[in-house]
Design an enzyme around this catalytic site. Structure first.
Site, mmCIF file in Angstrom:
data_model
loop_
_atom_site.group_PDB
_atom_site.id
_atom_site.type_symbol
_atom_site.label_atom_id
_atom_site.label_comp_id
_atom_site.label_asym_id
_atom_site.label_seq_id
_atom_site.Cartn_x
_atom_site.Cartn_y
_atom_site.Cartn_z
ATOM 1 C CD GLU A 1 31.393 45.789 37.226
ATOM 2 O OE1 GLU A 1 32.137 46.973 37.599
ATOM 3 O OE2 GLU A 1 31.652 44.712 36.631
ATOM 4 C CD GLU B 1 38.210 45.128 35.328
ATOM 5 O OE1 GLU B 1 38.445 44.787 36.333
ATOM 6 O OE2 GLU B 1 36.719 44.767 34.832
ATOM 7 C CG HIS C 1 28.477 70.296 33.953
ATOM 8 N ND1 HIS C 1 28.120 71.513 33.825
ATOM 9 C CD2 HIS C 1 26.875 69.504 34.368
ATOM 10 C CE1 HIS C 1 26.710 72.040 34.940
ATOM 11 N NE2 HIS C 1 25.885 70.600 34.760
ATOM 12 C CE LYS D 1 34.295 43.706 34.778
ATOM 13 N NZ LYS D 1 34.282 43.755 36.109
ATOM 14 N NE ARG E 1 46.471 34.623 44.140
ATOM 15 C CZ ARG E 1 45.421 34.303 44.691
ATOM 16 N NH1 ARG E 1 44.471 33.630 44.970
ATOM 17 N NH2 ARG E 1 46.100 35.255 45.754
ATOM 18 C CG ASN F 1 51.741 34.310 46.929
ATOM 19 O OD1 ASN F 1 52.291 34.727 46.321
ATOM 20 N ND2 ASN F 1 50.760 34.073 47.143
ATOM 21 N N GLY F 2 52.737 38.519 48.711
ATOM 22 C CA GLY F 2 53.221 40.117 49.362
ATOM 23 C C GLY F 2 54.177 40.337 48.784
ATOM 24 C CB CYS G 1 52.195 35.819 44.255
ATOM 25 S SG CYS G 1 53.231 37.099 43.774
ATOM 26 C CD1 TRP H 1 50.868 40.412 38.158
ATOM 27 C CD2 TRP H 1 50.566 41.453 40.391
ATOM 28 N NE1 TRP H 1 49.470 41.047 37.427
ATOM 29 C CE2 TRP H 1 49.904 42.340 38.697
ATOM 30 C CE3 TRP H 1 50.817 42.223 40.690
ATOM 31 C CZ2 TRP H 1 49.647 43.328 38.788
ATOM 32 C CZ3 TRP H 1 50.643 44.214 41.482
ATOM 33 C CH2 TRP H 1 49.799 43.792 40.510
ATOM 34 C CE LYS I 1 37.961 37.233 40.536
ATOM 35 N NZ LYS I 1 36.906 37.550 39.768
HETATM 36 C C1 G6P Z 1 40.708 43.284 41.443
HETATM 37 C C2 G6P Z 1 39.997 42.865 40.690
HETATM 38 C C3 G6P Z 1 38.602 43.136 40.511
HETATM 39 C C4 G6P Z 1 37.886 42.754 41.537
HETATM 40 C C5 G6P Z 1 38.720 43.879 42.498
HETATM 41 C C6 G6P Z 1 38.311 44.269 44.098
HETATM 42 O O1 G6P Z 1 41.511 44.283 40.529
HETATM 43 O O2 G6P Z 1 40.503 42.745 38.932
HETATM 44 O O3 G6P Z 1 37.755 42.464 39.388
HETATM 45 O O4 G6P Z 1 36.749 43.556 41.588
HETATM 46 O O5 G6P Z 1 40.515 43.536 42.047
HETATM 47 O O6 G6P Z 1 38.843 42.861 45.037
HETATM 48 P P1 G6P Z 1 37.618 41.890 45.908
HETATM 49 O O7 G6P Z 1 38.298 40.580 45.296
HETATM 50 O O8 G6P Z 1 38.295 42.563 47.004
HETATM 51 O O9 G6P Z 1 36.158 42.103 45.703
#
Ligand code: G6P
Length: 609
Positions: free
Chosen positions: A482, A489, A505, A486, A27, A99-100, A2, A74, A604
């Site tokens: 990673e 995601e 394995h 990516k 976000r 928010n929250g 949010c 959100w 985000k």
């Molecule tokens: C969310 C984002 C990711 C990020 C993760 C941790 O899942 O979509 O891209 O890596 O949070 O966020 P931070 O701000 O703690 O690195």
């Protein structure tokens, strides 16, 4: 997650609020809304979907007024629909954005219903609006009513309230979810992220945990968790106004991928000498605090967790200290043993990830020698709560899928590894050589970006695939992780990463011509072992996509597509090999037509548990 924007001004604020929401779109959200006081009316517009839907609705039916609040939601409690979109109201007077999560919303809702309040949504937020309206009956001011309300709320939240009967002020409360006051001239603002307010001010005041503030056009009055009146320091932000623009790129993510050479250069500036690292970079007293460290515990989420996994190899191999890495949501709920002279490190782009913050809070009671945060947002909760901090200086990152924050985080981690290595008497020549490598890194990354057209063409192969396997060994295993993260995601292709030695394995059973296998293969001691793993894939009809060192002399051919990178020393190779994997996931997402910057269901900054 949010986003919140609010304003008290003499001018009409709707444009400021909607532009603020646009800047928070990154976000992740599913609906948006505004509430503005116009004379003696409280007008509210809410829409499901993008901020553009909200702004179209406002264009059709303008809302005027100088005091207003706005929100992108959100969904946590209740479906993403208009009824559940914020702002929420109590009667005709009180409007609230939040928010929250309010954890005790169930009993509060019941109590308020017994008092006669009728609920119009399924959200936890609505209890705040009704509670404030109820408390106002026995309070002298909105501030007092919010203070009384705050004491009844359990959970993590940031909230902003306006009252139709008094448009001269808004009242805000922070508890576990960030809020920043934007100071204007004859007008003041509030937001969950300073980025939302950059078009109207550069002057910010961060609220602390438990603060409640009453904001008028001329004043900001803050009371802390103990109801004591306090002042908070105002700071001028150096984040530029256009940080939220895409420039010549189609997506923020692509802009951010291309910003990596500059971001790393900025991050290194003033922090390395010809041969070493300036340890004070980590904060006052860093030299002393880091000098006795014998063990490192890293905690993070998502992409930040993957960078911690790379650093584990570095801490043990280069600095000779033991290192453990754990996902924050696991760490916070398990019993863990803290070794002597241990440093607790949080990694976070945003500095506001709820699980990472909770892990830090727990760590502070566990007897660590010190706590350190590697973070991209100055003034964020993690930075303020840690003994030491490394500010990444990657610049604002907007794409939900992290790119430049990952590589800059790795640079910060390497500087920390070298600082600790120095204290532990590691050969200065080894340190100097890596420092030299860091200086050359932006140029090498720039060079690797020229692979873009090749990778764009390669991405075509993935258009009809549903799964992909990423392989790496040693410190490249987390890079495979990673790469897989990516891809899933932003293209929604199921991707998994394996340490290549683990292939037989289990995952080998999945190999056929439908399962692309991406291999990260720099020229290092593990290359021969990795080549054998690749043959295992090839022999079973799998298609390999190999990102390899030019000097490794792989040959492309049946079942093996080769993308060559310039040679780089092993220590920094994980950073360089990240770049082509970012480009690959980007171009696969483009072909699949997904929302690259705001992938479905993701946010985000995950500020709720
Ligand atoms: C969310 C984002 C990711 C990020 C993760 C941790 O899942 O979509 O891209 O890596 O949070 O966020 P931070 O701000 O703690 O690195």
């Amino acid at each position: 997650m949010c986003g919140i924007v609010g304003a008290v001004a003499q001018r009409d604020v709707v444009e400021i609020l909607v532009e603020g929401l646009r800047r928070l779109e990154y976000r992740g959200y599913d609906s948006a809304g505004v509430a503005i006081i116009d004379g003696d009316q409280l007008n509210r517009v809410r829409r499901v979907g993008k901020v553009s839907e909200l702004s179209n609705a406002i264009a059709e039916t303008p809302v005027l007024g100088g005091t207003g609040i706005a929100h992108t939601r959100w969904a946590t409690h209740g479906e993403p629909n208009e009824k559940n979109a914020h702002p929420h109201v109590s009667g005709e007077n009180i409007a609230v954005v939040h928010n929250g999560i309010i954890e005790n919303h169930g009993p509060l809702r019941k109590r308020l219903q017994e008092e006669g309040y009728v609920f119009a949504s399924d959200t936890d937020t609505e209890v705040i609006a009704h509670l404030i309206e109820l408390e106002l009956k026995t309070s002298d001011s909105l501030l007092e009513a919010v203070q009384k309300t705050r004491k009844q709320l359990e959970g993590a939240y940031g909230t902003v309230v306006i009252d139709r009967r008094d448009p001269s002020r808004m009242v805000v409360a922070r508890s576990g979810s960030p809020l920043v006051v934007g100071l204007g001239i004859g007008e003041n603002f509030i937001a969950s992220d300073q980025l939302a307010l950059l078009p109207v001010t550069q002057n910010f005041m961060y609220l602390e945990e438990g603060d409640v503030a009453e904001i008028t056009r001329q004043t900001v009055r803050i009371v802390d968790i103990n109801d004591k009146e306090v002042t908070r320091e105002a700071k001028v932000s150096d984040v530029t106004h256009d940080a939220g623009d895409k420039g010549p790129f189609k997506h923020f993510m692509m802009k951010e991928i291309h910003e990596q050479p500059e971001a790393i250069t900025n991050s290194l500036e003033g922090r390395i000498t010809e041969t070493g690292v300036v340890t004070e970079t980590f904060g006052a007293g860093a030299n002393e605090l880091l000098s006795g460290i014998e063990h490192v515990q890293i905690v993070a989420c998502g992409t930040s967790y993957n960078s911690g996994m790379v650093a584990r190899y570095w801490f043990e191999e280069i600095a000779g200290v033991t290192c453990q890495v754990e996902i924050a949501s696991e760490y916070r709920y398990r019993t863990s043993v803290v070794p002597k002279n241990a440093l607790f490190i949080t990694l976070s782009q945003s500095g506001e990830t709820a699980d990472t913050l909770a892990a830090l809070t727990k760590a502070k009671t566990q007897g660590y020698a010190s706590t350190l945060s590697i973070c991209n947002v100055p003034g964020s909760s993690l930075v303020r709560e840690s003994d030491l901090a490394f500010m990444m200086r990657a610049g604002v990152e907007i794409g939900v899928a992290s790119s430049k924050a990952f590589t800059v985080q790795l640079v910060g981690l390497m500087l920390l590894v070298l600082s600790i290595a120095k204290h532990r008497g590691v050969d200065e020549a080894i340190i100097a050589n890596i420092v030299k490598g860091l200086r050359e890194l932006p140029g090498q990354i720039q060079q690797s970006l020229s692979l873009e057209p090749v990778i764009e063409a390669l991405a075509e192969d993935f258009a009809d695939k549903h799964h992909a396997l990423f392989l790496g060994r040693g410190s490249q295993y987390p890079i495979a992780m990673e790469g897989a993260l990516k891809l899933k995601e932003i293209s929604y292709i199921h991707a998994e990463a394996y340490a290549a030695g683990e292939l037989k394995h289990g995952p080998l059973a999945l190999i056929d011509s439908d399962m692309p296998v991406i291999v990260v293969a720099p020229n290092n001691d593990l290359l021969e072992k990795l080549s054998s793993n690749m043959e295992e894939v090839r022999a079973r009809g799998g298609q390999l996509y190999v990102f390899a060192d030019k000097n490794a002399h792989f040959e492309a051919g049946e079942g093996l597509k080769l993308i060559e990178l310039d040679h780089i020393d092993d220590a920094l190779a994980p950073i360089l090999y990240t770049i082509p994997l970012q480009l690959l996931s980007y171009y696969v997402a483009i072909i699949k037509g997904t929302d690259v910057d705001q992938p479905r269901n993701l946010a985000k900054s995950v500020t709720v548990e």
